[in-house]
Design a protein around this motif. Structure first.
Motif, PDB file in Angstrom:
ATOM      1  N   GLU A 319       0.815  -1.210   0.000  1.00 46.15           N
ATOM      2  CA  GLU A 319       0.000   0.000   0.000  1.00 46.15           C
ATOM      3  C   GLU A 319       0.849   1.261   0.000  1.00 46.15           C
ATOM      4  O   GLU A 319       0.429   2.281  -0.572  1.00 46.15           O
ATOM      5  CB  GLU A 319      -0.929  -0.002   1.225  1.00 46.15           C
ATOM      6  CG  GLU A 319      -2.008  -1.078   1.177  1.00 46.15           C
ATOM      7  CD  GLU A 319      -2.847  -1.112   2.433  1.00 46.15           C
ATOM      8  OE1 GLU A 319      -2.491  -0.378   3.411  1.00 46.15           O
ATOM      9  OE2 GLU A 319      -3.844  -1.851   2.476  1.00 46.15           O
ATOM     10  N   ASN A 320       2.000   1.225   0.665  1.00 48.91           N
ATOM     11  CA  ASN A 320       2.799   2.441   0.818  1.00 48.91           C
ATOM     12  C   ASN A 320       3.960   2.549  -0.172  1.00 48.91           C
ATOM     13  O   ASN A 320       4.565   3.620  -0.295  1.00 48.91           O
ATOM     14  CB  ASN A 320       3.367   2.507   2.238  1.00 48.91           C
ATOM     15  CG  ASN A 320       2.274   2.640   3.278  1.00 48.91           C
ATOM     16  OD1 ASN A 320       1.624   3.675   3.396  1.00 48.91           O
ATOM     17  ND2 ASN A 320       2.052   1.573   4.031  1.00 48.91           N
ATOM     18  N   ASN A 321       4.289   1.466  -0.844  1.00 51.22           N
ATOM     19  CA  ASN A 321       5.420   1.482  -1.778  1.00 51.22           C
ATOM     20  C   ASN A 321       5.050   0.696  -3.030  1.00 51.22           C
ATOM     21  O   ASN A 321       4.157  -0.155  -3.019  1.00 51.22           O
ATOM     22  CB  ASN A 321       6.658   0.837  -1.125  1.00 51.22           C
ATOM     23  CG  ASN A 321       7.080   1.561   0.148  1.00 51.22           C
ATOM     24  OD1 ASN A 321       7.703   2.601   0.118  1.00 51.22           O
ATOM     25  ND2 ASN A 321       6.707   0.973   1.296  1.00 51.22           N
ATOM     26  N   ASN A 322       5.773   0.994  -4.063  1.00 49.08           N
ATOM     27  CA  ASN A 322       5.548   0.279  -5.309  1.00 49.08           C
ATOM     28  C   ASN A 322       6.495  -0.922  -5.352  1.00 49.08           C
ATOM     29  O   ASN A 322       7.632  -0.817  -5.810  1.00 49.08           O
ATOM     30  CB  ASN A 322       5.791   1.206  -6.505  1.00 49.08           C
ATOM     31  CG  ASN A 322       5.342   0.573  -7.810  1.00 49.08           C
ATOM     32  OD1 ASN A 322       4.937  -0.600  -7.839  1.00 49.08           O
ATOM     33  ND2 ASN A 322       5.423   1.339  -8.882  1.00 49.08           N
ATOM     34  N   THR A 392       8.474   3.862   7.695  1.00 53.03           N
ATOM     35  CA  THR A 392       7.390   2.883   7.747  1.00 53.03           C
ATOM     36  C   THR A 392       7.971   1.526   8.148  1.00 53.03           C
ATOM     37  O   THR A 392       9.193   1.353   8.265  1.00 53.03           O
ATOM     38  CB  THR A 392       6.707   2.763   6.382  1.00 53.03           C
ATOM     39  OG1 THR A 392       7.658   2.284   5.423  1.00 53.03           O
ATOM     40  CG2 THR A 392       6.155   4.116   5.933  1.00 53.03           C
ATOM     41  N   SER A 393       7.064   0.576   8.342  1.00 49.48           N
ATOM     42  CA  SER A 393       7.558  -0.774   8.670  1.00 49.48           C
ATOM     43  C   SER A 393       8.395  -1.326   7.527  1.00 49.48           C
ATOM     44  O   SER A 393       9.393  -2.033   7.763  1.00 49.48           O
ATOM     45  CB  SER A 393       6.379  -1.709   8.962  1.00 49.48           C
ATOM     46  OG  SER A 393       5.532  -1.818   7.834  1.00 49.48           O
ATOM     47  N   ASP A 394       8.037  -1.029   6.296  1.00 47.21           N
ATOM     48  CA  ASP A 394       8.851  -1.476   5.164  1.00 47.21           C
ATOM     49  C   ASP A 394      10.215  -0.794   5.191  1.00 47.21           C
ATOM     50  O   ASP A 394      11.232  -1.411   4.854  1.00 47.21           O
ATOM     51  CB  ASP A 394       8.122  -1.159   3.850  1.00 47.21           C
ATOM     52  CG  ASP A 394       8.870  -1.688   2.642  1.00 47.21           C
ATOM     53  OD1 ASP A 394       8.990  -2.925   2.515  1.00 47.21           O
ATOM     54  OD2 ASP A 394       9.376  -0.871   1.838  1.00 47.21           O
ATOM     55  N   GLY A 395      10.246   0.490   5.612  1.00 46.12           N
ATOM     56  CA  GLY A 395      11.520   1.185   5.751  1.00 46.12           C
ATOM     57  C   GLY A 395      12.379   0.551   6.852  1.00 46.12           C
ATOM     58  O   GLY A 395      13.611   0.447   6.726  1.00 46.12           O
ATOM     59  N   ILE A 396      11.718   0.126   7.943  1.00 45.13           N
ATOM     60  CA  ILE A 396      12.451  -0.551   9.020  1.00 45.13           C
ATOM     61  C   ILE A 396      13.043  -1.867   8.504  1.00 45.13           C
ATOM     62  O   ILE A 396      14.201  -2.213   8.804  1.00 45.13           O
ATOM     63  CB  ILE A 396      11.532  -0.800  10.230  1.00 45.13           C
ATOM     64  CG1 ILE A 396      11.139   0.534  10.882  1.00 45.13           C
ATOM     65  CG2 ILE A 396      12.198  -1.727  11.235  1.00 45.13           C
ATOM     66  CD1 ILE A 396      12.307   1.271  11.510  1.00 45.13           C
ATOM     67  N   TYR A 397      12.257  -2.643   7.734  1.00 45.39           N
ATOM     68  CA  TYR A 397      12.772  -3.882   7.146  1.00 45.39           C
ATOM     69  C   TYR A 397      13.967  -3.602   6.238  1.00 45.39           C
ATOM     70  O   TYR A 397      14.954  -4.346   6.215  1.00 45.39           O
ATOM     71  CB  TYR A 397      11.672  -4.602   6.358  1.00 45.39           C
ATOM     72  CG  TYR A 397      10.897  -5.618   7.180  1.00 45.39           C
ATOM     73  CD1 TYR A 397      11.272  -6.952   7.185  1.00 45.39           C
ATOM     74  CD2 TYR A 397       9.800  -5.234   7.946  1.00 45.39           C
ATOM     75  CE1 TYR A 397      10.569  -7.889   7.927  1.00 45.39           C
ATOM     76  CE2 TYR A 397       9.094  -6.150   8.700  1.00 45.39           C
ATOM     77  CZ  TYR A 397       9.475  -7.487   8.687  1.00 45.39           C
ATOM     78  OH  TYR A 397       8.786  -8.410   9.434  1.00 45.39           O
ATOM     79  N   THR A 398      13.867  -2.508   5.478  1.00 40.34           N
ATOM     80  CA  THR A 398      14.958  -2.165   4.565  1.00 40.34           C
ATOM     81  C   THR A 398      16.216  -1.799   5.340  1.00 40.34           C
ATOM     82  O   THR A 398      17.314  -2.280   5.032  1.00 40.34           O
ATOM     83  CB  THR A 398      14.536  -0.995   3.660  1.00 40.34           C
ATOM     84  OG1 THR A 398      13.368  -1.371   2.907  1.00 40.34           O
ATOM     85  CG2 THR A 398      15.648  -0.625   2.703  1.00 40.34           C
ATOM     86  N   GLY A 469      14.619  -1.240  -1.531  1.00 41.94           N
ATOM     87  CA  GLY A 469      13.932  -2.227  -0.697  1.00 41.94           C
ATOM     88  C   GLY A 469      14.964  -3.038   0.075  1.00 41.94           C
ATOM     89  O   GLY A 469      16.182  -2.804  -0.017  1.00 41.94           O
ATOM     90  N   PRO A 470      14.517  -3.984   0.843  1.00 44.60           N
ATOM     91  CA  PRO A 470      15.459  -4.821   1.595  1.00 44.60           C
ATOM     92  C   PRO A 470      16.442  -5.525   0.654  1.00 44.60           C
ATOM     93  O   PRO A 470      16.097  -5.883  -0.478  1.00 44.60           O
ATOM     94  CB  PRO A 470      14.546  -5.818   2.313  1.00 44.60           C
ATOM     95  CG  PRO A 470      13.214  -5.133   2.394  1.00 44.60           C
ATOM     96  CD  PRO A 470      13.106  -4.333   1.131  1.00 44.60           C
ATOM     97  N   ILE A 471      17.653  -5.750   1.171  1.00 41.89           N
ATOM     98  CA  ILE A 471      18.685  -6.427   0.373  1.00 41.89           C
ATOM     99  C   ILE A 471      18.952  -7.846   0.895  1.00 41.89           C
ATOM    100  O   ILE A 471      19.788  -8.549   0.323  1.00 41.89           O
ATOM    101  CB  ILE A 471      20.005  -5.623   0.367  1.00 41.89           C
ATOM    102  CG1 ILE A 471      20.553  -5.469   1.788  1.00 41.89           C
ATOM    103  CG2 ILE A 471      19.782  -4.259  -0.278  1.00 41.89           C
ATOM    104  CD1 ILE A 471      21.936  -4.825   1.849  1.00 41.89           C
ATOM    105  N   CYS A 472      18.237  -8.275   1.933  1.00 46.86           N
ATOM    106  CA  CYS A 472      18.356  -9.633   2.454  1.00 46.86           C
ATOM    107  C   CYS A 472      17.224  -9.844   3.446  1.00 46.86           C
ATOM    108  O   CYS A 472      16.390  -8.949   3.668  1.00 46.86           O
ATOM    109  CB  CYS A 472      19.717  -9.865   3.123  1.00 46.86           C
ATOM    110  SG  CYS A 472      19.925  -8.981   4.690  1.00 46.86           S
ATOM    111  N   SER A 473      17.185 -11.018   4.043  1.00 45.40           N
ATOM    112  CA  SER A 473      16.187 -11.309   5.074  1.00 45.40           C
ATOM    113  C   SER A 473      16.793 -11.000   6.435  1.00 45.40           C
ATOM    114  O   SER A 473      17.674 -11.730   6.904  1.00 45.40           O
ATOM    115  CB  SER A 473      15.771 -12.788   5.016  1.00 45.40           C
ATOM    116  OG  SER A 473      15.108 -13.078   3.812  1.00 45.40           O
TER     117      SER A 473
END
Length: 542
Positions: A319-322, A392-398, A469-473
């Motif tokens: 929803e927040n990123n493409n 955002t949470s996606d930014g935190i994951y990244t 985006g994230p570069i690993c898990s």
């Protein structure tokens, strides 16, 4: 006229029994044949030379002062060494004859009496009976016991030597070929025996995967105990803390499972996970797994969209990123953990398992932050961050994925997180090496200018802010560090860090660029040498 035979002028050294006290004239000679008798027996017999004491007397009637001329006067046990010393003390005359030789025979001659001889030599008398008595009660009383103990002691020593040699050989064999490969690793791993595999192939696979040290010994052990027909196809749970005997017992038990254990490590990329699944036999096609993780279109939609609904984190990210702009939109959301999956699980099933676990982690770390006073989640995603930086949470994951690649310890992860927040707050680029090498095969520690200037939406040397985006898990520790940076490093405004000793995982932090450059100049030669050695080792393996 025949010439008279020449007399031997070589001085003769005689026994003290043949010498006078004054003129050393001969009296008696020692019969040397008698010296060989038992008990070192010496017998003095009368000389042919005439003297005033030359009349023989009857045996057993010798008197003190007489010469030792009878058989009753035998000496037993005389020290032969002492006798030689006394004989050697009789020195030849300087003119070639013994002292007293050639003097008038009419001069009164003196002889050694029994008492005189005993004072000189302190002779001891030995008989057969006395020797037997000494052996029975004296020094040799234990002779009969020694004849019994000696064979027993020899046998005991031989047995001890054989046991020691066998024990040494067994320890060597066990340590080199039978012992566990890693006693401290009790983790359960899945090992698969394919249908129709021979004992040789099974042993080779066990050795390649680090469960045993010798595939040859494994084969001989299985054949010797007749376990070949008991090795059935299937998946078995093995540990690297098991020795060869335990591994053989587990595989021949017939307790094959219909499940396998998979273990995803923090810091693995989607490509690393795909390679791992192929290696353990979970999937056959690497590219099929990566296609499902990618932005490839299938049936009017992207491949990754089939899995978004399994995780609230992915829903918020969508929803927040493409996500469609990323190479692998599911990157970062394949949660590191240990799983038990069915043997029949295919690539889509494996992806769903990993993403569902990612949702569990997300709920534990993030959802509580967005709950209202009643403890219920209102559906809107909160923001996170520090020092005025909102993520955002996606930014935190990244950010967590970059932290995971940069640091190894939890303490350093929180420090790196503080540096990143300080740089973002100051408008500086992160300039993180792992972002420049993402989706490349490079794994060194020292980058060239060409590598750092590579055009990529993930490269933080050429792009502001976080990667695309994230570069690993990332693992839970890295996610926690991204949410909670080190307060001291955050307040002291640390802006730089670099790797320390190669292979140690140590990081060196600095506040100013001058300090950072000094650290880089100190450690760069070590990084370059470390990279050269590992490139050489990799080429040798090829």
């Amino acid at each position: 006229m025949a010439s008279e035979p020449k007399k031997d002028k070589t001085p003769k050294i005689r026994s003290i029994f043949d010498l006078d006290e004054d003129d050393n004239s001969p009296k008696t000679k020692v019969n040397k044949a008698d010296q060989n008798k038992t008990g070192m027996e010496l017998t003095a017999k009368p000389s042919k030379a005439k003297s005033h004491a030359s009349k023989p007397q009857k045996a057993g009637k010798s008197k003190p002062g007489d010469l030792f001329e009878t058989d009753d006067d035998r000496l037993f046990g005389e020290d032969d060494t002492r006798l030689r010393e006394v004989e050697a003390s009789v020195k030849p005359h300087k003119y070639g004859r013994n002292q007293g030789e050639g003097q008038s025979p009419q001069k009164k001659k003196k002889t050694y009496s029994r008492s005189r001889y005993n004072k000189l030599f302190k002779a001891e008398r030995y008989t057969k009976k006395s020797v037997q008595r000494d052996r029975e009660y004296g020094l040799f009383w234990y002779d009969w016991l020694w004849h019994i103990l000696r064979p027993a002691l020899c046998l005991l020593i031989a047995v001890l030597v054989m046991v020691g040699a066998f024990s040494y050989a067994w320890n060597k064999l066990y340590d080199n070929y039978i012992a566990p490969r890693d006693r401290s690793d009790a983790t359960s791993y899945s090992f698969t025996i394919a249908s129709g595999e021979s004992v040789t192939k099974i042993g080779n696979h066990l050795e390649e995967e680090g469960f045993i040290s010798s595939s040859t010994l494994f084969k001989y052990y299985i054949q010797f105990y007749g376990l070949t027909n008991k090795l059935q196809s299937g998946v078995y749970d093995l540990s690297k803390s098991m020795d060869l005997f335990q591994v053989a017992t587990a595989l021949s038990s017939g307790k094959a499972s219909n499940e396998r254990t998979i273990r995803i490590l923090p810091g693995w990329t989607a490509e690393d996970i795909a390679d791992y699944f192929v290696e353990i036999g979970a999937i056959d096609d690497r590219w099929e797994f990566l296609r499902l993780c990618s932005n490839a279109r299938s049936g009017g939609r992207y491949a990754y969209q089939s899995y978004v609904d399994y995780s609230l984190a992915l829903i918020n990210a969508e929803e927040n990123n493409n996500l469609a702009l990323r190479t692998y939109p599911l990157e970062g959301y394949l949660a590191p953990d240990t799983y038990r999956v069915y043997l029949t699980a295919d690539a889509p099933s494996l992806l769903r398992t990993l993403i569902k676990q990612s949702d569990v982690v997300y709920n534990a770390l993030f959802v509580s932050e967005g709950a209202d006073e009643s403890g219920e989640y209102d559906g809107s995603e909160p923001t996170y961050g520090a020092k005025g930086v909102q993520l955002t949470s996606d930014g935190i994951y990244t950010m967590a994925s970059v932290i995971q690649k940069e640091a190894t310890s939890e303490e350093d992860m929180r420090r790196v997180s503080a540096v990143f927040y300080n740089r973002l707050a100051s408008g500086m680029r992160l300039q993180s090496d792992p972002t420049a090498t993402y989706l490349t095969d490079y794994s060194g520690t020292s980058l060239t200018n060409i590598q750092t200037q590579k055009l990529s939406p993930y490269n933080t040397y050429t792009n502001d802010g976080l990667p695309l985006g994230p570069i690993c898990s990332p693992g839970r520790a890295a996610l926690s560090a991204a949410l909670n940076p080190d307060e001291e490093y955050l307040n002291d405004n640390y802006l730089f860090f670099c790797a320390g000793e190669p292979g140690s995982g140590e990081l060196v932090f600095a506040k100013t660029y001058a300090e950072h450059q000094a650290n880089v100049n100190k450690y760069r030669p070590l990084w370059e040498e470390y990279d050269r050695q590992h490139r050489g080792a990799a080429n040798n393996d090829k």
